[in-house]
Design a protein around this motif. Structure first.
Motif, short mmCIF file in Angstrom:
data_model
loop_
_atom_site.label_atom_id
_atom_site.label_comp_id
_atom_site.label_asym_id
_atom_site.label_seq_id
_atom_site.Cartn_x
_atom_site.Cartn_y
_atom_site.Cartn_z
N VAL A 80 -24.54 10.10 -49.73
CA VAL A 80 -25.38 8.93 -49.95
C VAL A 80 -25.12 7.90 -48.85
O VAL A 80 -23.97 7.66 -48.48
CB VAL A 80 -25.11 8.31 -51.33
CG1 VAL A 80 -25.87 7.01 -51.52
CG2 VAL A 80 -25.48 9.30 -52.44
N GLU A 81 -26.18 7.27 -48.37
CA GLU A 81 -26.04 6.16 -47.44
C GLU A 81 -25.88 4.87 -48.25
O GLU A 81 -26.76 4.53 -49.04
CB GLU A 81 -27.27 6.06 -46.54
CG GLU A 81 -27.52 7.30 -45.68
CD GLU A 81 -28.85 7.22 -44.95
OE1 GLU A 81 -29.29 6.10 -44.62
OE2 GLU A 81 -29.46 8.29 -44.74
N ALA A 82 -24.76 4.20 -48.06
CA ALA A 82 -24.47 2.97 -48.80
C ALA A 82 -23.89 1.95 -47.83
O ALA A 82 -22.84 2.18 -47.24
CB ALA A 82 -23.50 3.24 -49.95
N GLU A 83 -24.57 0.81 -47.69
CA GLU A 83 -24.19 -0.21 -46.73
C GLU A 83 -23.70 -1.46 -47.46
O GLU A 83 -24.46 -2.06 -48.24
CB GLU A 83 -25.38 -0.58 -45.85
CG GLU A 83 -26.01 0.62 -45.14
CD GLU A 83 -27.36 0.27 -44.53
OE1 GLU A 83 -27.87 -0.86 -44.78
OE2 GLU A 83 -27.92 1.13 -43.83
N PRO A 84 -22.44 -1.88 -47.24
CA PRO A 84 -21.95 -3.09 -47.90
C PRO A 84 -22.69 -4.34 -47.42
O PRO A 84 -23.04 -4.45 -46.24
CB PRO A 84 -20.47 -3.14 -47.51
CG PRO A 84 -20.37 -2.33 -46.26
CD PRO A 84 -21.43 -1.27 -46.35
N VAL A 85 -22.95 -5.23 -48.34
CA VAL A 85 -23.61 -6.50 -48.02
C VAL A 85 -22.75 -7.62 -48.61
O VAL A 85 -22.55 -7.68 -49.83
CB VAL A 85 -25.04 -6.57 -48.60
CG1 VAL A 85 -25.69 -7.89 -48.20
CG2 VAL A 85 -25.88 -5.39 -48.13
N ALA A 86 -22.24 -8.48 -47.75
CA ALA A 86 -21.44 -9.61 -48.21
C ALA A 86 -22.30 -10.62 -48.94
O ALA A 86 -23.54 -10.64 -48.80
CB ALA A 86 -20.74 -10.27 -47.02
#
Length: 391
Positions: free
Chosen positions: A122-128
C-alpha cells in the motif's frame, strides 16, 4: 416453464459483484446468463457510497484482494463503452484518501497501521498536522496529523454496474430481470443449473452473487453460508463547489469496520461527488432487515462530519438513504467453488467493501471457472470454512 440452452455459467444476482463476474466471465470467453429477481443494482449496490479503498484494511487476505481489485479497476477504466470509456462513464475518480487522527495516540496507531500496510504494497504518505490543509483546506484545525493514500478511489456504483452489464451483454451475455431463482437442478450431488419462476437454466456452473440474500440462495442448494444484513445510513448534502478533495475519515473508521458488535457503529467518511453533493457515510448495525429510520444514526453521522469539516454545520442535508451490507462473521467475503455442492460457486459476503472488491472478485471467479490458477489464493475465502470452525 421453458428450457433454455445451456450456459457455461449462470450468475444469480445483478448487483455490482454479479455484474463484475459477468463482465470478466464473458471476457474470458464463457457463455453467461445473469438472473435477478429484481432490477440491476437494486439491492446493496444502490445504497453504496462507491468506496474503492485500500486504506481501511488491515494486512491480510482482504487487503490482498483490495490491492488486486485496485489494479483491475484501473485496467477496466480505459475499456471503451458507449462512446466513452468505462472510467468516465462510471465516474471512476482516483482522488486518493486522507485518514486523519484526532490525537497523538491515535496518530501513533495510524502510523503503525500504515507501516504494516506499506509492507503489503500500500502507498501511504504521512501528513503532518500543519500539512493537512494543503490537501484539504476546509478540514478542522485541531487534528494531530494523518496519512494520505493515493490508491484510494471512488466510483458511482449504479453507473458502474450498468456499464459492466452492458459490456457483458455486448459480449453475448443473456440478462434476465424480474425472475427469482426458486431452486437448483442437480445431477447427483452436482449443481447443473437453476430453476426460476419462468424457466429452467442449465449451466456448467452457478455463481451465487445474491448479496445480503446469498444465504437464502445457498440454502436452496442445501448448503449454509452465514451472510447476514448489516444496516447502514448515508447522508447527502446540497450541491456545493469542490470543497472536499479526497475521501476523508477518522482513523477510528478502521476499527468500526472490523467490529463484531451488533450495536450502532458510526465513523464518518466524507467525500465530494462530480455532481457537487457531499456524501457522508456510513453507519453500521445488525438489526436484521429492519428498514426503520434511525434518528440516532443520522445525528451521529452529521455530528461526525461537522467534526471533520466544520463548514458542514451550515450546509443543508438533502436526503439520507439506507441499505443492508452482506456481513460475514469473520469479515471476509466468500469467493470460490463450494465443495459441498460441486458446480456451485459463491461471490458474496463482502459487507461494506463489495463495491471496491467486486473487480478482483469477478476476475478471480472467471479465472477459476476457466480452470486457471487464480492470481490470488482463494483458500481464505472458501465457502465451507464456517463448517470447519463448528465441526
Amino acid at each position: 416453464m421453458t428450457h433454455d440452452p445451456s450456459f457455461d455459467v449462470v450468475i444469480v444476482g445483478a448487483g455490482i459483484v454479479g455484474a463484475a463476474c459477468a463482465y470478466h466471465a464473458t471476457r474470458a470467453g464463457l457463455s453467461v446468463c445473469v438472473v435477478d429477481r429484481g432490477s440491476p443494482a437494486a439491492g446493496t449496490t444502490s445504497a453504496g457510497e462507491g468506496n474503492l479503498l485500500v486504506s481501511d484494511k488491515e494486512p491480510g487476505p482482504e487487503l490482498d484482494l483490495a490491492l488486486l481489485s485496485n489494479t483491475v479497476w484501473r485496467a477496466t477504466a480505459g475499456v471503451p463503452v458507449r462512446g466513452t470509456t468505462f472510467g468516465a462513464g462510471a465516474e471512476l475518480d482516483p482522488k486518493g484518501g486522507l485518514v486523519v487522527a484526532s490525537s497523538a495516540a491515535t496518530l501513533s496507531s495510524l502510523a503503525e497501521l500504515a507501516r504494516r500496510q506499506a509492507a503489503a504494497g500500500v502507498e501511504a504518505e504521512p501528513v503532518a498536522a500543519d500539512g493537512l490543509h494543503d490537501h484539504e483546506p476546509n478540514l478542522a484545525g485541531d487534528l494531530a496529523g494523518g496519512f494520505r493514500y493515493p490508491q484510494d478511489m471512488q466510483v458511482q456504483p449504479m453507473l458502474a454496474t450498468a456499464l459492466l452489464l452492458r459490456l457483458a451483454r455486448d459480449a453475448g451475455a443473456v440478462l434476465l430481470f424480474g425472475e427469482a431463482v426458486t431452486g437448483f437442478a442437480r445431477d447427483g450431488d452436482r449443481v447443473t443449473g437453476v430453476r426460476t419462476s419462468r424457466r429452467a437454466l442449465a449451466a456448467g456452473a452457478v455463481v451465487n452473487c445474491a448479496g445480503t440474500w446469498a444465504g437464502e440462495v445457498a440454502a436452496l442448494a442445501g448448503v449454509h453460508v452465514p451472510v447476514a444484513p448489516r444496516r447502514g445510513f448515508v447522508l447527502v448534502t446540497e450541491p456545493l463547489p469542490r470543497v472536499v478533495r479526497h475521501k476523508v475519515y477518522f482513523a477510528d473508521y478502521v476499527s468500526d469496520v472490523a467490529s463484531d458488535s451488533a450495536a450502532l457503529q458510526a465513523s464518518p467518511v466524507v467525500e465530494g461527488t462530480p455532481s457537487g453533493t457531499v456524501l457522508i457515510g456510513a453507519t453500521r448495525e445488525r438489526v436484521g432487515f429492519d428498514r426503520t429510520w434511525s434518528p440516532d444514526a443520522i445525528r451521529t453521522l452529521a455530528a461526525g462530519a461537522v467534526r471533520l469539516f466544520p463548514f458542514l454545520a451550515d450546509v443543508v442535508a438533502l436526503r439520507a438513504y439506507r441499505g443492508f451490507r452482506p456481513y460475514c462473521p469473520d469479515h471476509l467475503p466468500i469467493i470460490g467453488p463450494d465443495r459441498r455442492a460441486p458446480g456451485l460457486w459463491h461471490a458474496c459476503g463482502h459487507e461494506g467493501a463489495g463495491i471496491g472488491l467486486s473487480a478482483a472478485t469477478g476476475h478471480l471467479i472467471a479465472q477459476g471457472l476457466r480452470g486457471e490458477a487464480p492470481d490470488l489464493p482463494l483458500h481464505p475465502f472458501r465457502p465451507e470454512r464456517f463448517d470447519e470452525v463448528t465441526t
